[in-house]
Enzyme design. Structure first.
Site, PDB file in Angstrom:
ATOM      1  CG  ASP A  56      -2.016  -1.223   1.353  1.00 48.42           C
ATOM      2  OD1 ASP A  56      -1.478  -1.703   0.255  1.00 48.42           O
ATOM      3  OD2 ASP A  56      -1.952  -1.460   2.581  1.00 48.42           O
TER       4      ASP A  56
ATOM      5  CD  GLU B 178      -9.043  -2.633  -0.573  1.00 44.70           C
ATOM      6  OE1 GLU B 178      -9.672  -3.121   0.615  1.00 44.70           O
ATOM      7  OE2 GLU B 178      -8.481  -3.814  -1.133  1.00 44.70           O
TER       8      GLU B 178
HETATM    9  O1  FUB Z   1      -3.126  -3.439   3.396  1.00 48.14           O
HETATM   10  C1  FUB Z   1      -4.562  -4.273   3.284  1.00 48.14           C
HETATM   11  C2  FUB Z   1      -5.547  -3.690   2.875  1.00 48.14           C
HETATM   12  O2  FUB Z   1      -5.526  -4.395   1.786  1.00 48.14           O
HETATM   13  C3  FUB Z   1      -5.011  -1.970   2.447  1.00 48.14           C
HETATM   14  O3  FUB Z   1      -5.788  -1.183   3.280  1.00 48.14           O
HETATM   15  C4  FUB Z   1      -6.109  -2.278   1.202  1.00 48.14           C
HETATM   16  O4  FUB Z   1      -6.117  -1.120  -0.001  1.00 48.14           O
HETATM   17  C5  FUB Z   1      -5.328  -3.418   0.502  1.00 48.14           C
HETATM   18  O5  FUB Z   1      -4.798  -3.410   0.258  1.00 48.14           O
END
Ligand code: FUB
Length: 449
Positions: A33, A210
Site C-alpha cells: 500500500d 478501496e
Molecule cells: O493492506 C491492507 C489492505 O489491503 C489495504 O488497506 C487495502 O487497500 C489492500 O491493499
C-alpha cells in the site's frame, strides 16, 4: 546476498538502513500500500508493513497482519533509506493493539507539519456503538518523524485507506473507503472533518473498491483506486473537475496480477519531471499474497490526459552504477527460450533471486547501467555451473559488442569469477548476458571494477 541474517539484525538494531534496489524497492521487510510523496526534494514512501501473524495471539494465519509503519526515502529512486518505525499500534491510545490492523496510510505536509493518516481497529465503540476501523492522525515536524499520534481517531469517519489532497486553493480533502469510496472536506487543522462524508457517485457498483488516491494534473482531478472488476483487484481511475466529483470512469492503470496477488494499491507522484506509479505485489511471498512488497514503475500520460496502462516490470526505475551489485534477475527482457529466474532460497526469500541460462544463445537483458567515464577494467560475476560454461557480456542488445567473456568453472557451488573488460564504452548502456554453450548456468550478480 552474503550473511543476510546479520544484515537484517544490523538494520533491526539501528532501526534504519540503506537499501539499494530495483523491484521490489524495499528488500529488508514486507511492505504494501505505498503512498509516495515528494517532500524537500526527496521521494518519501509511506507503506503498510505486512508481517507473518505472530503465534499465540489468536490471529488468523490467512489474513493481513500489520503492527506498525516505517517510512522510506530516496533521492534517485534506486537507493532507499529505511528511517525505521514511525507509528506502532502499541503507542496509539485509540487502537486495539490485539488486532494488528494498521492498514494503508498516507502522509501530507501543511505549513511545515507532516500529517500521517492511518486506519486501524478502534478499542472503544463510537456513540453509534460502532467499533470497526477508524482513521487516526500522527503529526511530526519532519517526514521521518518523530510522529505524535492524536489520542482520538477523526470523528465521523469509519473506514480504511485514508488519502488526503490539498487543493490549489488550500482546501484539504480526506478520501477513504468502506465498500464505497468517500470524501469529506478537512478543517485547516487537518484533524477534523469540515463537511459530511459523501459517498462518491458514478463509480462501479459491482466489485470491491478501496485504496482511493487522488491527484491533480492540468486542472483535472484523477481519482485512482483498486477495483475488483473480475476476480482480483486491478488499478482503475476516474476523472473530474472538482476534488469532490463527480468523476467519470476513464480507464485501467494496471491489470490484475498474472500471479494472482489479490490486492493491489497505488499512488502516483511526479518527481524530477517524470511521473511514477507506486504499487505492490507479493514478490517475496509467492505462496501467500498477504505478505506483499512495494514496487515503482514509470507512468505516462497521453496528450489527451489519459493515463497509459503501466506494465509492471522487475527492473523498476532509476540508473544502476556498473560499480554496484547488478542483479540481472531484475531483467527488462529475457530470450524466448532457455532463460528464467528463480528464488535463491525458497525459505529465506529475502535472499533474492538468480537468473538461469540453460540453452545456447539464451540471454538476459538489464537496462540503464551507468559505466561512468573512467575505464572499468574487470568484471566480477557470481555464478554457478555444474558442468562449467562461458558467458558473454554484451552492451545494448543481445548481438551488441562483447565487452567481456566470463569462464564459469565446473562446480556445484557458487563462485565469484573475474574477467577482463575489453572495448570499454563510457556512459549509460543496457547490459546483456549471453550463454555461449548449453551447460546450465545460474547467475546471482555482477559488478564492474
Ligand atoms: O493492506 C491492507 C489492505 O489491503 C489495504 O488497506 C487495502 O487497500 C489492500 O491493499
Amino acid at each position: 546476498m552474503k550473511n543476510y541474517k546479520s544484515f537484517i539484525f544490523g538494520l533491526a538494531v539501528l532501526g534504519v538502513g540503506s537499501l539499494s534496489a530495483q523491484n521490489p524497492i524495499v528488500r529488508n521487510q514486507f511492505s504494501a500500500d505505498p503512498t509516495a510523496r515528494v517532500f524537500n526534494g526527496k521521494v518519501y514512501v509511506f507503506p503498510s508493513h505486512d508481517i507473518p501473524a505472530p503465534e499465540g495471539k489468536g490471529l488468523r494465519k490467512d489474513w493481513f497482519c500489520m503492527a506498525d509503519y516505517h517510512v522510506f526515502s530516496s533521492e534517485n529512486l534506486t537507493d532507499w533509506t529505511d528511517h525505521g518505525m514511525i507509528v506502532s499500534q502499541n503507542k496509539v491510545a485509540w487502537v486495539d493493539s490485539t488486532t494488528y490492523s494498521m492498514w494503508a496510510p498516507d502522509c501530507i505536509e501543511r505549513n511545515g507539519k507532516y500529517y500521517f493518516y492511518f486506519p486501524a481497529n478502534k478499542n472503544v465503540a463510537d456513540p453509534n456503538g460502532r467499533k470497526g476501523f477508524g482513521i487516526g492522525v500522527a503529526v511530526a515536524d519532519k517526514p521521518e518523524g518523530p510522529y505524535i499520534p492524536q489520542t482520538e481517531p477523526i470523528k465521523g469517519v469509519n473506514g480504511i485507506d485514508p488519502n488526503v489532497l490539498i487543493d490549489k486553493d488550500g482546501q484539504a480533502y480526506l478520501y477513504w473507503s468502506m465498500g464505497n469510496l468517500f470524501v469529506a472536506k478537512l478543517k485547516e487543522n487537518m484533524l477534523e472533518l469540515d463537511s459530511e462524508p459523501l459517498a462518491i457517485p458514478n463509480l462501479p457498483q459491482k466489485g470491491l473498491k478501496e485504496g482511493p488516491f487522488v491527484f491533480e494534473r492540468n486542472g483535472v482531478y484523477y481519482l485512482t483506486f483498486p477495483h475488483v472488476e473480475n476476480k482480483i483487484e486491478r488499478l482503475e481511475y476516474a476523472i473530474g473537475n472538482n476534488p469532490m466529483g463527480p468523476f467519470k470512469m476513464t480507464g485501467v492503470i494496471m491489470d490484475e496480477s498474472p500471479e494472482n496477488c489479490w490486492t493491489n494499491h497505488q499512488s502516483i507522484v511526479q518527481y524530477n519531471n517524470q511521473w511514477y506509479l507506486f504499487y505492490h505485489h507479493n514478490d517475496y511471498s509467492p505462496k501467500f499474497d498477504k505478505n506483499r512488497s512495494i514496487r515503482v514503475d514509470s507512468l505516462f500520460f497521453d496528450t489527451d490526459g489519459k493515463i497509459r496502462k503501466v506494465i509492471p516490470t522487475l527492473r523498476g526505475v532509476g540508473v544502476t552504477s556498473a560499480k554496484e551489485n547488478i542483479q540481472p534477475d531484475r531483467y527488462n527482457k529475457l530470450s524466448k527460450t532457455g532463460a528464467s529466474i528463480a528464488l535463491l532460497d525458497t525459505v529465506n526469500t529475502f535472499s533474492g533471486w538468480k537468473t538461469i541460462l540453460e540453452a545456447p544463445e539464451a540471454w538476459v537483458q538489464y537496462n540503464t547501467v551507468d559505466f561512468g567515464r573512467k575505464k572499468l577494467k574487470t568484471v566480477e560475476v557470481k555464478a554457478q555451473s555444474e558442468n562449467g560454461s562461458t558467458l558473454q557480456i554484451r552492451l545494448d542488445k543481445a548481438d551488441g559488442p562483447v565487452i567481456a567473456e566470463v569462464n564459469v568453472p565446473k562446480s556445484k557451488n557458487w563462485n565469484t569469477v573475474e574477467a577482463k573488460v575489453s572495448k570499454f564504452q563510457s556512459g549509460i548502456h543496457n547490459l546483456v548476458l549471453v550463454m555461449k554453450d548449453e551447460n546450465k548456468t545460474e547467475i546471482d550478480w555482477l559488478q564492474f571494477k
